[in-house]
Motif scaffolding. Sequence first.
Motif, short mmCIF file in Angstrom:
data_model
loop_
_atom_site.label_atom_id
_atom_site.label_comp_id
_atom_site.label_asym_id
_atom_site.label_seq_id
_atom_site.Cartn_x
_atom_site.Cartn_y
_atom_site.Cartn_z
N ALA A 171 0.82 -1.22 0.00
CA ALA A 171 0.00 0.00 0.00
C ALA A 171 0.85 1.26 0.00
O ALA A 171 0.53 2.24 -0.68
N SER A 172 1.93 1.25 0.74
CA SER A 172 2.75 2.47 0.85
C SER A 172 3.82 2.53 -0.25
O SER A 172 4.68 3.41 -0.23
N GLU A 173 3.74 1.58 -1.21
CA GLU A 173 4.73 1.50 -2.30
C GLU A 173 6.15 1.55 -1.77
O GLU A 173 6.95 2.45 -2.09
N PRO A 174 6.50 0.55 -0.97
CA PRO A 174 7.85 0.54 -0.37
C PRO A 174 8.92 0.24 -1.42
O PRO A 174 8.63 -0.33 -2.47
N GLU A 175 10.14 0.62 -1.09
CA GLU A 175 11.25 0.36 -2.03
C GLU A 175 11.63 -1.11 -2.04
O GLU A 175 12.17 -1.61 -3.02
N LEU A 176 11.35 -1.78 -0.91
CA LEU A 176 11.73 -3.20 -0.79
C LEU A 176 10.55 -3.98 -0.23
O LEU A 176 9.99 -3.60 0.81
N VAL A 177 10.16 -5.05 -0.95
CA VAL A 177 9.09 -5.91 -0.43
C VAL A 177 9.68 -7.29 -0.19
O VAL A 177 10.27 -7.89 -1.09
N LEU A 178 9.50 -7.77 1.05
CA LEU A 178 10.00 -9.09 1.42
C LEU A 178 8.78 -9.98 1.63
O LEU A 178 7.92 -9.68 2.45
N ALA A 179 8.71 -11.07 0.88
CA ALA A 179 7.52 -11.92 0.94
C ALA A 179 7.93 -13.36 1.22
O ALA A 179 8.64 -13.97 0.43
N ASP A 180 7.46 -13.84 2.37
CA ASP A 180 7.80 -15.20 2.79
C ASP A 180 6.64 -16.13 2.42
O ASP A 180 5.59 -16.09 3.04
N GLU A 181 6.86 -16.95 1.40
CA GLU A 181 5.84 -17.88 0.91
C GLU A 181 4.49 -17.16 0.71
O GLU A 181 3.46 -17.57 1.27
N PRO A 182 4.44 -16.10 -0.08
CA PRO A 182 3.22 -15.30 -0.15
C PRO A 182 2.05 -16.01 -0.83
O PRO A 182 0.90 -15.65 -0.59
N THR A 183 2.34 -17.02 -1.63
CA THR A 183 1.24 -17.66 -2.37
C THR A 183 0.91 -19.04 -1.79
O THR A 183 0.13 -19.79 -2.38
#
Lengths: 233, 410
Positions: free
Chosen positions: A160-172
Amino acid sequence: MNDMVKLEKVVKVYGHGATEVQALRGVDLALEAGEFTVVMGPSGSGKTTLLNIIGSLDRPTRGRVLIDGEDTTRLSASSLSRLRLTRIGFVFQAYNLIPVLTAYENAEYVLMLQGRRPDERREKIMGLLRTVGLEGMENRFPRELSGGQQQRVAIARAIASEPELVLADEPTANLDSGTAASLLDLMAQLNEEKGATFLFSTHDPQVMRRARRTIVLHDGEIAADRHGPAGDE
Amino acid sequence: MIVRLAWRSLWRYRRRTSITVSAIAVGTALAVFFVTMADGMYKKLIDEAVRMGAGYVTVEHPDYSRDLSIGLVVTGISSVIDEARRIPGVTGIKVLIQGQAVISTAGGSAGVGIFGIDPETERTVSPLADRIVDGRYLEGADERGVIVGASLAERLKLRPGKKLVLTTNDANGELVNEMLRVTGIFRMGMEEADGFLVQVPLDTARRIFGIGPDAATRVGLVLASPRDQSRVLEDLRRRLAGTEAAVLPWQAVMPDLAGFMAVDKGFNYVFQMIIMVIIGFTILNTILMSVLERTREFATLMAIGTSPLRLRLQVAVESLFLGATGTVLGLLLGGALSWYFQVHGIDFSGIYSDDTTIVGYAIDPLIKNHVTAGAFLLVGAFVLALTLVIGLYPSWRAARISLPDVLRSR
């Protein structure tokens, strides 16, 4: 390009003596801004620990972690909070939504912490919830949503805040393939249009196929690091 | 958002929150009830004692309290009375001549304390005038009238119409005798009054002790409210500055009663503290449990950028809500209870008898609570402050969690 993330000889040890476990063993890694990278490896290989350390949720036992040139190992707890608030988005495998907030409020929370205007927040979040397929469910609490719907809220919150870095742990991990594809499209769009850096930990072939760089972890060490999706192996 | 999160988090665990709010409310209500009951008892005790004695504020000779000599009088009392009348809140002014004497009858003799009083004033301010059990109270025209306590009357075989001889030393040290006739017998329920005290009209006392018309042992001020005491005291001290008169609070005139009040209030506070500690542990238990059960939620909030300070603030706000809700309900409940018993009173006659006294002063078995804003403020502020202080530890704990450990667990 500049290194968005840089790890220098990062070691992470859990426990002491006989129970000591080395989760990361001197990892050197650099992620350039705008990368769309997947970390893969067997369970216990150190994927989650790596994401936690990059995201400043955990501190390394040894070594340095630099986010956009700033050494996060030297920052105070409140400075790390600020860093996470302004520059990093997280998607957790277990969703980790706030149970007493609605879907809308969960997604809105970070924007609110950032001090964005209410009308700006509303426009942004309503658009995001529409994109992740949760239109009409804004006022539902997490307990009223399925696992997949909760993960969609978690992803909406992370980006939502359009971060520079997105870390996704098993997002799907808990999503059907259709939903997973639409969310990956959304993240890819954010990556391309805004230049946000994405780092996924996953076993999902659908995610692996979209990666432009693949890092393989094994027993806390980088066993392979190559450009291109895992499928090109 | 902090407020929203705190409020919803509390009511997510309705049963636990309800039990805690109820505990705080009951504890607060009990505290209010006992404070107002004690205030009611003290108020009545003090009010009767000062009305019967020398008022809430007393003017006397600076050495009188040390010597209690009939020669130590306040002179120029007409100007003292004039000044006192100008002070707002003063509802009655008593002029007293106090001395010691021996009274003799055919039935025997006894040492007594004489109060020379103005019967008209005494009727309006003193409870003694209403406690005549035989005969009638004094009137201004009773030049040789005297009223005596029931115990003394029994000992000396006195009844209304009977004569007695009073022997004493006057202000010049001369021995004087005076024949008086009993007009009435009173019963206050305390031996110090019923077995020792006699009252005569003021002019009779002046004649017996040889004290001039503009002098008296004491001038006592009766007030509309005890809360006015400090103000009236300071005002009168300013007005009488430069004269040879000491202006004293009732606590200095009746130190035994004041001492008892202080000790009893101390015990009362200890009792209140015990209730508060029990409430405090209930609050601590609830908030701490709530914090320990929500580590994942707190870890998530911190992971997405909530600062430790903000998180602590949220838990503190939860404590505040818990305390404020319980306190408000408790004040309402305690206020309603106290108000009911202020109107109807609680009859303790089954526990103690009519002649029970505290340091010589009778207490009425029908105790009525005395509801004041001060009691509500005191108890409310204390419970709320206690809640906030107790909430500090859980709020400190909330931000001291291992994010990776908590977030990794499913």
